[in-house]
Design a protein around this motif. Structure first.
Motif, mmCIF file in Angstrom:
data_model
loop_
_atom_site.group_PDB
_atom_site.id
_atom_site.type_symbol
_atom_site.label_atom_id
_atom_site.label_comp_id
_atom_site.label_asym_id
_atom_site.label_seq_id
_atom_site.Cartn_x
_atom_site.Cartn_y
_atom_site.Cartn_z
ATOM 1 N N MET A 277 0.815 -1.213 0.000
ATOM 2 C CA MET A 277 0.000 0.000 0.000
ATOM 3 C C MET A 277 0.854 1.271 0.000
ATOM 4 O O MET A 277 1.810 1.391 0.752
ATOM 5 N N GLY A 278 0.493 2.221 -0.886
ATOM 6 C CA GLY A 278 1.101 3.539 -0.871
ATOM 7 C C GLY A 278 2.498 3.631 -1.431
ATOM 8 O O GLY A 278 3.213 4.588 -1.163
ATOM 9 N N VAL A 279 2.907 2.676 -2.253
ATOM 10 C CA VAL A 279 4.269 2.641 -2.820
ATOM 11 C C VAL A 279 4.135 2.650 -4.327
ATOM 12 O O VAL A 279 3.338 1.883 -4.899
ATOM 13 N N GLY A 280 4.898 3.479 -5.042
ATOM 14 C CA GLY A 280 5.820 4.456 -4.589
ATOM 15 C C GLY A 280 6.455 5.038 -5.835
ATOM 16 O O GLY A 280 5.828 5.316 -6.832
ATOM 17 N N THR A 281 7.759 5.187 -5.849
ATOM 18 C CA THR A 281 8.499 5.671 -7.018
ATOM 19 C C THR A 281 8.656 4.546 -8.040
ATOM 20 O O THR A 281 8.484 3.372 -7.713
ATOM 21 N N PRO A 282 9.007 4.875 -9.285
ATOM 22 C CA PRO A 282 9.254 3.801 -10.255
ATOM 23 C C PRO A 282 10.288 2.784 -9.775
ATOM 24 O O PRO A 282 10.103 1.568 -9.948
ATOM 25 N N SER A 283 11.362 3.252 -9.137
ATOM 26 C CA SER A 283 12.369 2.316 -8.615
ATOM 27 C C SER A 283 11.791 1.436 -7.516
ATOM 28 O O SER A 283 12.074 0.234 -7.456
ATOM 29 N N ASN A 284 10.967 2.033 -6.630
ATOM 30 C CA ASN A 284 10.309 1.249 -5.588
ATOM 31 C C ASN A 284 9.484 0.121 -6.191
ATOM 32 O O ASN A 284 9.503 -1.014 -5.711
ATOM 33 N N LEU A 285 8.736 0.435 -7.231
ATOM 34 C CA LEU A 285 7.888 -0.574 -7.860
ATOM 35 C C LEU A 285 8.708 -1.749 -8.378
ATOM 36 O O LEU A 285 8.383 -2.912 -8.113
ATOM 37 N N ILE A 286 9.775 -1.441 -9.104
ATOM 38 C CA ILE A 286 10.569 -2.512 -9.696
ATOM 39 C C ILE A 286 11.261 -3.350 -8.617
ATOM 40 O O ILE A 286 11.288 -4.586 -8.693
ATOM 41 N N GLU A 287 11.800 -2.693 -7.605
ATOM 42 C CA GLU A 287 12.453 -3.441 -6.520
ATOM 43 C C GLU A 287 11.456 -4.348 -5.798
ATOM 44 O O GLU A 287 11.778 -5.490 -5.451
ATOM 45 N N CYS A 288 10.249 -3.845 -5.575
ATOM 46 C CA CYS A 288 9.272 -4.631 -4.810
ATOM 47 C C CYS A 288 8.580 -5.685 -5.658
ATOM 48 O O CYS A 288 8.160 -6.726 -5.128
ATOM 49 N N ILE A 289 8.470 -5.467 -6.956
ATOM 50 C CA ILE A 289 8.032 -6.547 -7.843
ATOM 51 C C ILE A 289 9.005 -7.716 -7.739
ATOM 52 O O ILE A 289 8.615 -8.881 -7.674
ATOM 53 N N ALA A 290 10.296 -7.388 -7.691
ATOM 54 C CA ALA A 290 11.328 -8.426 -7.578
ATOM 55 C C ALA A 290 11.239 -9.184 -6.256
ATOM 56 O O ALA A 290 11.754 -10.301 -6.143
ATOM 57 N N LEU A 291 10.574 -8.596 -5.257
ATOM 58 C CA LEU A 291 10.420 -9.241 -3.948
ATOM 59 C C LEU A 291 9.125 -10.036 -3.839
ATOM 60 O O LEU A 291 8.879 -10.679 -2.812
#
Length: 376
Positions: free
Chosen positions: A251-265
């Motif tokens: 919830m509430g995330v975030g920058t383009p980099s945040n998205l890619i890093e968290c997709i990877a998680l």
């Protein structure tokens, strides 16, 4: 609601899937534009569909409860009918907005008493009333009522808050399960993991949330000021515990980099006001980096904002023209910038999905991440 896991990336925890609701399908990973008060700011529903290619949008329980009010929404036949959006919709429970009120709210075991930010009127949210409100709003996916803790947060407070959130969840589930949808289509309830940045609390919360066996699960209490690495650590930990066969919503995330890093998680769903809020101030996200369109360097740049995007605004408007609109305060500038930023966010998660399905997500991630944070 049904979730189908289609593909896992061999070199990360990224996954591609499909959520099916009564209002349509959602291909994951997905970014959800935020329409807090029943509208994504500055955009028509047609633009959300045709230009942005949004598959699901958000509404907010707190704001919709205050304005236009439940009587109006119910008389219209639910929020889908009221705002003309015929695709899937999710509503946040209002827990974050109540958290944001700070000195205007009082949290107890029973629920939250708060004053409206509009006129100071007094209201009361309980787990049961929030379920009833979201039944009336009528979103396909609704969120459990929780307390979002701030960062930094004392561990004792975080623990007590988390345990109360779990007790509230039991009340939410009981109320949700004993009531029926108002408008003839199915609704789904997502619990929310809390626990601040304390790993033992996050572990306990994820295990507790998973034990409820709902159709999907959310991760809350992050992107509230903690360092990005802490967010990634907590997200990684929680995703390792939440069931693999259910969608995971950060919830509430975030920058383009945040998205890619968290997709990877292993995250499947995201939302954030960042693309539209920053668009209105002239900050644009592109496949080559971040543009402040107000800067003088774009004054005579007649190239597209992002040539890699094939949407209407990127094909028909130049950086120079958009700079002119933003600097002169023209409403069209905010509209074009908002469409662009949301189109980029949706393009980004679609590219991620394509590379997960192709099996080369990890190498694509390593190539695109350095570009996303460039200041152009």
């Amino acid at each position: 609601m049904n979730f189908e896991l289609l593909q896992k990336d061999p070199k990360s925890k990224a996954r591609a899937g499909k959520i099916t609701t009564d209002h349509g399908e959602i291909e994951t990973p997905i970014f959800m534009p935020v329409g807090t008060a029943g509208t994504v700011k500055a955009l028509h529903q047609r633009e959300l569909k045709e230009d942005v290619k949004a598959e699901i949008i958000l509404g907010n329980t707190y704001h919709l409860y205050l304005r236009p009010g439940l009587d109006v929404i119910e008389a219209a036949g639910g929020l889908h009918q009221f705002n003309g959006w015929d695709r899937p919709m999710l509503t946040d429970s209002g827990g974050y907005q109540v958290y944001s009120l700070k000195d205007r709210r009082k949290i107890t075991e029973e629920g939250v008493k708060f004053q409206s930010h509009i006129d100071g009127s007094r209201h009361n949210f309980t787990p049961e009333s929030v379920m009833d409100i979201q039944r009336t709003i009528g979103a396909d996916i609704i969120m459990a009522f929780d307390e979002c803790t701030p960062y930094p947060c004392d561990e004792k407070y975080a623990k007590n808050s988390m345990e109360m959130t779990h007790r509230w969840l039991k009340r939410c589930c009981d109320r949700f399960d004993e009531t029926e949808p108002k408008y003839g289509y199915d609704q789904t309830l997502f619990p929310i993991v809390q626990g601040s940045t304390y790993h033992d609390l996050r572990t306990k919360s994820a295990e507790t949330i998973a034990s409820f066996g709902r159709e999907g699960n959310a991760i809350g209490g992050l992107s509230v000021g903690e360092p990005a690495e802490m967010m990634y650590e907590s997200t990684d930990l929680v995703c390792s515990i939440l069931p693999e066969d259910k969608p995971r919503y950060l919830m509430g995330v975030g920058t383009p980099s945040n998205l890619i890093e968290c997709i990877a998680l292993g995250v499947d769903m995201f939302d954030c006001v960042l693309p539209t809020r920053n668009a209105r101030h002239g900050v644009l996200y592109t496949s080559e980096g971040i543009i402040n369109i107000k800067n003088e360097k774009w004054e005579k740049d007649f190239s597209p904002v992002d040539p890699n995007l094939a949407g209407h605004v990127d094909m028909n408007y130049s950086k120079a023209y958009l700079r002119h609109l933003i600097r002169t305060g023209e409403m069209l500038g905010a509209q074009i910038a908002s469409i662009h930023n949301l189109s980029f966010f949706l393009w980004l998660v679609k590219e991620a999905r394509a590379h997960i399905l192709q099996g080369d997500f990890a190498s694509w991630k390593n190539a695109i991440l350095p570009k996303l944070s460039n200041r152009l």
